[in-house]
Design a protein around this motif. Structure first.
Motif, PDB file in Angstrom:
ATOM      1  N   UNK A 184       0.816  -1.216   0.000  1.00  0.00           N
ATOM      2  CA  UNK A 184       0.000   0.000   0.000  1.00  0.00           C
ATOM      3  C   UNK A 184       0.848   1.264   0.000  1.00  0.00           C
ATOM      4  N   UNK A 185       2.098   1.191   0.403  1.00  0.00           N
ATOM      5  CA  UNK A 185       2.934   2.387   0.436  1.00  0.00           C
ATOM      6  C   UNK A 185       2.593   3.265   1.629  1.00  0.00           C
ATOM      7  N   UNK A 186       3.282   4.383   1.722  1.00  0.00           N
ATOM      8  CA  UNK A 186       3.101   5.274   2.860  1.00  0.00           C
ATOM      9  C   UNK A 186       1.932   6.225   2.661  1.00  0.00           C
ATOM     10  N   UNK A 187       1.433   6.724   3.773  1.00  0.00           N
ATOM     11  CA  UNK A 187       0.326   7.686   3.779  1.00  0.00           C
ATOM     12  C   UNK A 187       0.625   8.709   4.862  1.00  0.00           C
ATOM     13  N   UNK A 188       0.516   9.977   4.504  1.00  0.00           N
ATOM     14  CA  UNK A 188       0.820  11.048   5.449  1.00  0.00           C
ATOM     15  C   UNK A 188       2.247  10.885   5.987  1.00  0.00           C
ATOM     16  N   UNK A 189       3.177  10.642   5.074  1.00  0.00           N
ATOM     17  CA  UNK A 189       4.569  10.489   5.462  1.00  0.00           C
ATOM     18  C   UNK A 189       4.857   9.246   6.262  1.00  0.00           C
ATOM     19  N   UNK A 192       0.317   7.756   8.758  1.00  0.00           N
ATOM     20  CA  UNK A 192      -1.088   7.399   8.644  1.00  0.00           C
ATOM     21  C   UNK A 192      -1.342   6.137   7.851  1.00  0.00           C
ATOM     22  N   UNK A 193      -0.373   5.216   7.856  1.00  0.00           N
ATOM     23  CA  UNK A 193      -0.551   3.990   7.073  1.00  0.00           C
ATOM     24  C   UNK A 193      -1.766   3.190   7.521  1.00  0.00           C
ATOM     25  N   UNK A 194      -2.067   3.216   8.824  1.00  0.00           N
ATOM     26  CA  UNK A 194      -3.244   2.503   9.321  1.00  0.00           C
ATOM     27  C   UNK A 194      -4.523   3.131   8.773  1.00  0.00           C
ATOM     28  N   UNK A 195      -4.508   4.444   8.564  1.00  0.00           N
ATOM     29  CA  UNK A 195      -5.673   5.108   7.978  1.00  0.00           C
ATOM     30  C   UNK A 195      -5.844   4.708   6.510  1.00  0.00           C
ATOM     31  N   UNK A 196      -4.720   4.627   5.809  1.00  0.00           N
ATOM     32  CA  UNK A 196      -4.772   4.230   4.404  1.00  0.00           C
ATOM     33  C   UNK A 196      -5.345   2.827   4.271  1.00  0.00           C
ATOM     34  N   UNK A 197      -4.901   1.910   5.124  1.00  0.00           N
ATOM     35  CA  UNK A 197      -5.425   0.543   5.080  1.00  0.00           C
ATOM     36  C   UNK A 197      -6.914   0.528   5.389  1.00  0.00           C
ATOM     37  N   UNK A 198      -7.339   1.314   6.367  1.00  0.00           N
ATOM     38  CA  UNK A 198      -8.763   1.366   6.722  1.00  0.00           C
ATOM     39  C   UNK A 198      -9.585   1.869   5.546  1.00  0.00           C
TER      40      UNK A 198
END
Length: 213
Positions: A184-189, A192-198
């Motif tokens: 999935x790659x990074x989110x918010x630097x 926020x990777x857990x948010x991206x997965x959600x």
């Protein structure tokens, strides 16, 4: 049941185009507080919490229960709704639909943006608008594929930079951009990777449940 009550306050802000009187609304959502800022011309920014761990990430959820889970989300706007500028009110309505009735969000008109990044004829602006227009709910795209769609297949790093510069996440769905290897790659630097997965799981399960119903 998730309470999505909005709490409002006003502030005066500036952008690179002109001085804007901005309104900031805070929406309590399944992924925590979402702060929406905008003026009478459009939305300036959407800010997500990077330290919030959703209590229900849909992990391991069976498709048969997904509609029940989404239906359990409640939406309540604050009593001072009339204080919101029209674009902020529109954005709040769109975000509530995304979480509570996600199958309807694609039918709603998108909020108008007034962040300077959308006023400039740059590759970043082109990438963000391409993502907004071409990658739909429940879909994913790689950084390289998005670079190609935006007109420069070699500009993969620039696409990554555009994702980091996105001022209106969720609506401009940078969470749908993943690595070519399927990660999935990074989110918010990376915060926020857990948010991206959600968000990806939220969309995937809703899309599959609609297709099989």
């Amino acid at each position: 049941m998730v309470n999505m009550a909005a709490r409002l306050h006003q502030k005066v802000g500036k952008n690179n185009i002109k001085d804007c009187k901005q309104m900031t609304a805070i929406l309590e959502s399944p992924i925590g507080a979402i702060q929406v800022s905008g003026c009478g011309e459009g939305i300036h920014s959407i800010q997500l919490q990077d330290n919030f761990v959703p209590k229900d990430r849909y992990y391991g959820t069976k498709l048969v229960s997904i509609m029940t889970r989404v239906a359990s989300f409640s939406c309540e706007l604050c009593e001072s709704q009339e204080e919101m500028t029209a674009p902020v009110k529109h954005c709040m309505t769109w975000l509530q639909a995304y979480f509570c009735e996600p199958w309807t969000s694609g039918k709603l008109p998108l909020p108008v943006f007034h962040h300077p990044i959308f006023q400039q004829a740059t590759f970043t602006c082109n990438v963000l608008r391409t993502l907004l227009n071409d990658v739909k709910f429940g879909e994913m795209i790689s950084y390289k594929q998005l670079a190609t769609l935006a007109g420069n297949s070699k500009a993969v790093r620039a696409v990554g930079g555009a994702m980091r510069s996105n001022p209106v996440p969720i609506i401009v769905p940078c969470h749908r951009v993943i690595c070519a290897n399927g990660q999935i790659g990074n989110y918010m630097g990376g915060r926020g990777n857990h948010l991206k997965q959600w968000l990806l799981t939220h969309e995937k399960l809703l899309k599959e449940s609609r297709e099989t119903s």
